[in-house]
Write a protein that holds these residues in place. Structure first.
Motif, mmCIF file in Angstrom:
data_model
loop_
_atom_site.group_PDB
_atom_site.id
_atom_site.type_symbol
_atom_site.label_atom_id
_atom_site.label_comp_id
_atom_site.label_asym_id
_atom_site.label_seq_id
_atom_site.Cartn_x
_atom_site.Cartn_y
_atom_site.Cartn_z
ATOM 1 N N ARG A 54 6.498 -5.107 6.553
ATOM 2 C CA ARG A 54 7.495 -6.132 6.846
ATOM 3 C C ARG A 54 6.992 -7.110 7.910
ATOM 4 O O ARG A 54 7.604 -8.163 8.128
ATOM 5 C CB ARG A 54 8.798 -5.485 7.318
ATOM 6 C CG ARG A 54 9.473 -4.620 6.273
ATOM 7 C CD ARG A 54 10.694 -3.898 6.833
ATOM 8 N NE ARG A 54 11.819 -4.786 7.000
ATOM 9 C CZ ARG A 54 12.821 -4.926 6.140
ATOM 10 N NH1 ARG A 54 12.818 -4.232 5.011
ATOM 11 N NH2 ARG A 54 13.820 -5.734 6.377
ATOM 12 N N ASN A 87 7.311 -0.099 6.909
ATOM 13 C CA ASN A 87 7.750 -0.868 8.067
ATOM 14 C C ASN A 87 6.663 -1.821 8.532
ATOM 15 O O ASN A 87 6.939 -2.951 8.946
ATOM 16 C CB ASN A 87 8.143 0.085 9.198
ATOM 17 C CG ASN A 87 9.272 1.002 8.792
ATOM 18 O OD1 ASN A 87 9.094 1.848 7.921
ATOM 19 N ND2 ASN A 87 10.437 0.862 9.409
ATOM 20 N N ALA A 110 12.819 3.117 0.561
ATOM 21 C CA ALA A 110 13.256 3.274 1.944
ATOM 22 C C ALA A 110 13.858 4.666 2.084
ATOM 23 O O ALA A 110 14.371 5.234 1.116
ATOM 24 C CB ALA A 110 14.292 2.208 2.297
ATOM 25 N N SER A 134 11.057 1.779 5.793
ATOM 26 C CA SER A 134 11.379 0.650 4.924
ATOM 27 C C SER A 134 10.742 0.816 3.551
ATOM 28 O O SER A 134 9.764 1.550 3.380
ATOM 29 C CB SER A 134 10.868 -0.647 5.565
ATOM 30 O OG SER A 134 10.956 -1.733 4.668
ATOM 31 N N LEU A 159 15.968 -1.066 2.576
ATOM 32 C CA LEU A 159 16.732 -0.715 3.766
ATOM 33 C C LEU A 159 18.184 -1.135 3.628
ATOM 34 O O LEU A 159 19.095 -0.436 4.084
ATOM 35 C CB LEU A 159 16.112 -1.366 5.002
ATOM 36 C CG LEU A 159 14.842 -0.723 5.566
ATOM 37 C CD1 LEU A 159 14.325 -1.554 6.740
ATOM 38 C CD2 LEU A 159 15.087 0.722 5.998
#
Length: 400
Positions: free
Chosen positions: A335, A332, A177, A290, A255
């Motif tokens: 996720r 990101n 991250a 992330s 993160l």
């Protein structure tokens, strides 16, 4: 978004696999030409006007429905073919590094994505696939995919995939991250010889901050990295620097860890302001990237297919494989959507990413072979997913 749990042992038929290989071969000249064209005309984050246009134009020629400027981003695009229930997105990066050109090989990423998409057009209807290529600008610090994710570009996507060049092949991504920080100090100018006591030295503020960061590293977790540079250090040697600027990256294993580490780094910048009597501004240059969440089944599928066409993966612990610890805004996406981000070796050693020598290696015969291998491995992986069927339980992901 839906995300299907597909058995990774599924395998597309030999007929489908042959069609995909033939399609990549048929398009090879155009794919290599695109890679070389992008390489010869590097454009940095948010400035990829030619790169986006050239990449989208080739997809248009291949029969894709192309929409430029998606998500209110002028250098982003969407290109889609097919209407099946399994929606696979191929991410095409094409931004370059300031001063270094394509020293991270995004020309190879874009050409491989187009190649995989071109191959899948031949089998999309038969396999029940929707294939989308997303032109994703500004990976090098701008967070283009994060904005596209927030603005709905990945809505309805089941799987997002891409390949990234490196010195050697690595199947599993482990990116950090990262927070991208813009730092500015404002002091007071004065004649450095005649009236130094009337100045407030904004360059000294950075000196204090960097000493603090250097000492802080002793107490930071081993999964963190802090690095940056001063982009403006003053105006003249005989004037106390009034304004200075810099760019700093703070990386961490997740993160959550980043949120614990970042305030300690920012405290070092505040120490510089306090010691020098300068004002401080810290602004994020993009949303935080992330860590990447690997999908084990996708990794296994890709590895099997890549090895099947002759790729060889680095041994665990190989120092040349550390590119898989870099950061990416694809984290990101991972996720929210099942995602794949393997590394594709281009036989560049001793050159590694973000070196001028690596940029040169990204337009060689080995790099051209990697473009075609990456395209085929991605296409085969998508076909195997479709062969596995869309039944199964949804994989839980974060909301965008």
């Amino acid at each position: 978004m839906t995300s299907h749990q597909l058995p990774y042992r599924a395998r597309a038929s030999e007929g489908v696999r042959s069609l995909l290989a033939e399609a990549v071969t048929a398009a090879s000249g155009r794919l290599v030409s695109l890679s070389h064209r992008l390489h010869a005309h590097p454009e940095t984050a948010w400035e990829e006007e030619k790169a986006a246009r050239w990449t989208a134009s080739l997809l248009d020629d291949l029969g894709f429905a192309v929409t430029p400027g998606v998500c209110d981003l002028p250098t982003a695009f969407r290109a889609t073919v097919g209407s099946g229930p399994l929606h696979v997105a191929l991410c095409a990066e094409y931004d370059a590094l300031p001063g270094l050109g394509h020293a991270c090989g995004h020309n190879i990423i874009a050409a491989s994505a187009v190649g995989a998409a071109a191959a899948l057009t031949r089998v999309a209807d038969g396999l029940g696939l929707t294939v989308t290529v997303l032109g994703t600008p500004a990976e090098e610090g701008g967070g283009g995919k994060i904005l596209m994710l927030e603005r709905g570009a990945f809505a309805g996507v089941d799987v997002a995939m891409m390949v990234h060049p490196g010195p050697v092949d690595v199947a599993e991504a482990e990116p950090f991250a990262v927070a991208h920080l813009g730092v500015r100090y404002t002091g007071r100018a004065a004649h450095a010889a005649a009236y130094p006591e009337q100045g407030r030295n904004a360059a000294d503020a950075f000196t204090v901050a960097q000493v603090g960061i250097g000492l802080l590293r002793q107490q930071l977790p081993p999964t963190t990295r802090v690095h940056g540079l001063v982009t403006r250090g003053g105006e003249a040697p005989n004037a106390i620097p009034e304004r200075t600027q810099g760019r700093w990256y703070v990386r961490a294993g997740s993160l959550e860890e980043l949120e614990r580490v970042r305030p300690r780094v920012e405290a070092c910048f505040r120490a510089g302001a306090l010691a020098s009597g300068c004002a401080l501004e810290i602004e994020p240059e993009s949303p935080p990237y992330s860590e990447f969440r690997n999908d084990a089944e996708l990794v296994a599928l890709y590895r099997r297919n890549a090895e099947g066409i002759g790729r060889r993966f680095a041994a665990p612990g190989d120092p040349a494989a550390r590119m898989n610890r870099a950061s990416t805004d694809m984290g990101n996406v991972s996720r929210v959507v099942r995602a794949l981000h393997p590394y594709l070796g281009i036989d560049s050693l001793p050159a590694v990413n973000h070196q001028r020598e690596f940029a040169a290696a990204c337009a060689t015969a080995a790099a051209d072979a990697a473009v075609l291998d990456g395209a085929l491995a991605l296409a085969l992986t998508a076909a195997d997913l479709a062969a596995g069927g869309a039944a199964g339980t949804a994989t839980a992901r974060d909301s965008p």
